[in-house]
Design a protein around this motif. Sequence first.
Motif: not given
Lengths: 455, 455
Positions: B59-63, B78-84
């Motif tokens: 995970d990363g909190v940015a493109v 570049v876009v995907h679900f937030e893991p939690l």
Amino acid sequence: MSTKKRQLRLGAFLMSSGHHVAAWRHPDARADGGLNFQHFKQIAQTAERGKFDMIFFADGVAVRDRGRGTEALSRTSVVHFEPLTLLSALSVVTERIGLTATVSTTYNEPFHLARKFASLDYLSGGRAGWNLVTSATVAEANNFNREKHMEHTLRYERAKEFVDVVTALWDSWEDDAFLRDKESGIYFDADKLHIPNHKGEHFSVRGPLNVARPIQGYPVIIQAGSSDDGQELAAQTAEVIFTAQQTLAEAQAFYAGVKKKLAKYGRSPDHLKIMPGVFPVIGRTSQEAKDKYEQLQELIHPQVGLGLLSGLVGGVDLSGYPLDGPLPELPETELAKSRLKLVTDLAQRENLTIRELYLAIAGARGHRTILGTPQQIADQLEDWFVNGGADGFNIMPPYLPGGLDEFVELVIPELQRRELFRTEYEGRTLRENLGLPRPTNKFSTVAASREQVAV
Amino acid sequence: MSTKKRQLRLGAFLMSSGHHVAAWRHPDARADGGLNFQHFKQIAQTAERGKFDMIFFADGVAVRDRGRGTEALSRTSVVHFEPLTLLSALSVVTERIGLTATVSTTYNEPFHLARKFASLDYLSGGRAGWNLVTSATVAEANNFNREKHMEHTLRYERAKEFVDVVTALWDSWEDDAFLRDKESGIYFDADKLHIPNHKGEHFSVRGPLNVARPIQGYPVIIQAGSSDDGQELAAQTAEVIFTAQQTLAEAQAFYAGVKKKLAKYGRSPDHLKIMPGVFPVIGRTSQEAKDKYEQLQELIHPQVGLGLLSGLVGGVDLSGYPLDGPLPELPETELAKSRLKLVTDLAQRENLTIRELYLAIAGARGHRTILGTPQQIADQLEDWFVNGGADGFNIMPPYLPGGLDEFVELVIPELQRRELFRTEYEGRTLRENLGLPRPTNKFSTVAASREQVAV
């Protein structure tokens, strides 16, 4: 074309074992409901069977233990799932019902919030809703590096900017930005990426979001603050208001006041749904309803009642005052102003002692209690709905799962018979079911000239 | 009692369409995988059928768009679900596999993190794992009110304190604190509540947590940093290390080095599992594997390759250098030190041009690539496992779902035949399957004298 009769919106407000402060002790309540996924799965599916618009979770980022003492606290249900993780799991076992969670703007960062709600919107096929709160306890402040709670006006300034940032992040990508063309190798149309690059008083957030524009454009934005600042923020940004109103006259005044504010922000009165909370106790007869209510009230330990009251009036310690005497003059704090007013108004209006007051609010916690038969409860809801007091209601079952089962089996059919409530979901998304427009992308130059399409 | 043969631990590292930078263009990959829940449901269930210990989300909190340019970026997924949120949903459609998500200590608050992972642990019946990272890009800093990224040493100091706070919050309640006795009205035993009241350099967090102690005591703590600071933090706090190692010699040195550090923190070498990343390309013959790899490599647009390389070396813009010339001398930045070293070592060791270098890392992104038949791949994994290079591996399928299907259908059975991998899950929790002890509660005075029981 027939004009369809205006219908109620209904939310199911679900707390661990139920909304009553002693709910967990009720013989038919699940005492461990707060951390029991099967429990929440069952009640979410019950609410969906009842065609509720949404399930709704309150939240706070602390155990609210101040002004209570450990004795009172140890008699209260204090642990439960974090709402966004829980709703994500519930998205898999439901199909049509909206999934709304409370998240504070005071103790979060806009990037995380925009991202998690966008993620939930994709997991659920467009059913996410965000209940914006600004938090109101020192206990929460102390979990986030602060000695004191942030001052009321500042909290609302921050909240306003927070919404600006979050919506800009949701608009990072136009709805049709993602081509994903394997042949050419183009994943997205670069002209349809908009970097928000927000620089403001409280936040500096470049973006873009790493989630596509939510299926709903924006998840539905809900607010619960009823103070002046809260109402103004709601008129600017909210699509649903969850409010506490005790009498029809108060509800009408609140309803008219908020709807009137919408014009100055260029918004239609239809695009903000006002949904007061209702705590229903259902019996086959009025007497049975009263008896059921008394059964719950008798489960309240005095220290729990006093602790609850202290919490509602901003953490003031009331243990020094006689239980059977009047509520003392209370200082206005930087905490939840609207709740303080609601509680003191109630005490004055009905001339209640401290004990009577905590018993009066222990069930609904400041919201409206209705005791009666399914018909009587439907009458009350209809009365507020047709007389300008509400667009719908947030139903707070006293205990779970039984309190929701009864509402779905007894009251919903009565509302449906009166054509006040749907028998089938109208749409696929929460926004469609609530009858709210899909927001256009604020960065899109062609947004006005073309029809909005879902991703 | 028979002594059971030591067995591999396996993680399935799942990225949207696969780990290869051009994966989404592969004919058998789901190009929209990043935001497609049915896709993740399928691959999580495939991994569980293969008896993987866990699925693992980066995970990363940015493109991560710096040093790439829009042209390169527009060719990347570049876009995907937030893991939690995603893992919470996946907890409902899986039963035994571990669910691990990367979350940064640099851009989060300990209370939120402790709470969300505790919530996931309850949703999943004890299958949560946290991959601790400290973040390494300016793009992330810019989404959280910062102009620059936080300095490396400071980031690790913060991370250390962060873990202290998070584990203290998880220990707020003893395992058997919750009585929920309807008759007496006692919800919890007040003697088993411990308020952490942390006051440190970076955080001031009172607590307690509003979730019970996680089913696993603590969710499994994973780390991926391989710098000196990263190794030291891992030796103190991690239970799994996810690392990038290219050769057996390097892997052995890393393995021995980290295991040796454990003694000074009073920890057993068995209680930290070292799992290098592996990018497997599987063919019926060696040639078929090579052809499959070439097919993927040909899908890499030069700008995408260059952008990827720039990202790995800390955002340095490489577009001014000739593609077929050598990698220039690079400045050490405050970003990810271990990755920079890995990339520059590789370029020197194999005397690669910039183009050759980006092609070499485009698949595995710094991790080890293995091309071959299922037997050849099993040979390689066995070699590292029996020769002190690894306790297991994090498998990075090149494209999804096909790359994981092949591993589960072809390589797992080969590992099972060799008795190197389980045929059934040993335990109910991730911790049990990994063979890790359940942590005792640091506040409990009787922890040492009584057996730990699950909530």
